[in-house]
Design an enzyme around this catalytic site. Sequence first.
Site, short mmCIF file in Angstrom:
data_model
loop_
_atom_site.label_atom_id
_atom_site.label_comp_id
_atom_site.label_asym_id
_atom_site.label_seq_id
_atom_site.Cartn_x
_atom_site.Cartn_y
_atom_site.Cartn_z
CE LYS A 100 -3.94 1.84 2.68
NZ LYS A 100 -4.77 1.59 3.88
CB SER A 150 -7.80 3.59 3.25
OG SER A 150 -7.00 2.96 4.22
CB SER A 208 -8.35 0.63 5.99
OG SER A 208 -8.98 1.87 6.18
#
Length: 456
Positions: free
Chosen positions: A76, A153, A177
């Site tokens: 990420k 996210s 997330s």
Amino acid sequence: MIQLTATELLAAYARGELSPVDVMQAVLAHAAAREGELHALCAVDVDGALAAARASEARWRAGTALPLDGVPVTLKENIAVPGVAYRLGTAATATDATADFEAPPAARLREAGAIAWARTTMPDYGMLSSGLSSLYAEPARNPWHPAMTPGGSSAGAAAAAAAGYGPLHLGTDIGGSIRLPAGWCGLVGLKPSHGRVPIKPAYAGRVAGPLTRTVADAALMLAALARPDARDVTQLPPGDVRPRPLDLKGLRLGLMLDAGWGESAQAEVAAAVTAAAHAFERAGAIVEPLAGFTTRTMADGIDRFWRMRSWLDISALPPERRARVLPYILDWVAPAASYDGSTVFHGYSQMQALREAANTACEPFDFVLSPVSPMPAYPAHQASPLHDPARPFEHIAFTLPFNMSEQPALALNAGYTAPGLPIGLQVIGRRFDDAGVLALGAVWEQLRPAQRGWPF
């Protein structure tokens, strides 16, 4: 090759049937073919990936392979790697912003021989449950239905995982997330016990963890990630995180279908989670209802604290950069400008209140089952299911408590809606029992109906 799990790849490497170079080339080609539709990646290091694959191939031939040697993994964008762009999903960061340190999860995966070949997209500052971002031209899309969000996210990570961009993907989670995108993309997503996976920067509720297509791969990845790192002062002592044998007979499972606040679980979601509970019951477990324990006071207090934390960061930016933040985020943080000290302190205190409530409610049970989200995936261009910055977190009522309580929580696929969107089942364990939630997740993989083919 793209359909193989990490477990299968390692076995094939060991037998000499596959080369990390061939696998890496196949993943790169597949991702290039899908990216125009899915927008999962913000950076790809082709040369570095192929060089790492050649080095891995040499280790396999020499008999010196590492635990994850040659397995492709994405990181990420908020997982720091020295010298690599570090813009946190927002156009408000400097265009040349890079990290000057290597985050512990990135270091552990590199040391285990995994090939970090790409970085995945995320929303501004990781503060949305979608891929909507001021930095990227298009938000990440859900491979099951590209008009929909993959969640967030860890948006790009989930899209990449479900679309077959290799078997291992690293996300972060402070309110859902990892689990929300896992649930909306049919994946396995583990929010480990707080401190199980050392991370930097570390703060209340924040963890890093795997997004994969199987429990076995999540466990394999966790074993590498959970190695110690003194830079995280919240880290747990080293422990065995391998899934243990689990006898369902007499196991006590709580079933929570109402979180106590937020949006109610939609009919298809409640039905899928209830069906999972009945399957465990038929296999010998004892299933009992668990009432929601989170209150609106807790949820709103934490919301206000997060607004203030984000307002302080955003208001410190030069005006021209502040204006680049996603408008939804600016609208969300704006009320914090008028908060007084008592409002912020009360909000912060709700983290502890929720932590105590969650651990107390779950203590009578070996594990708790719940939806991951009360609804399936929603349109990709919305910031949240309601798309309302005044009510931003109505969909995280089932996930947020277990960040605050520090309990491990695992998302798995429970079934599909009539249009074919995945429905997430959440398995929550007692604090520190990461091995247990993985074990129960592995049992669910055996109990559940046959899964639909991945949208590769």
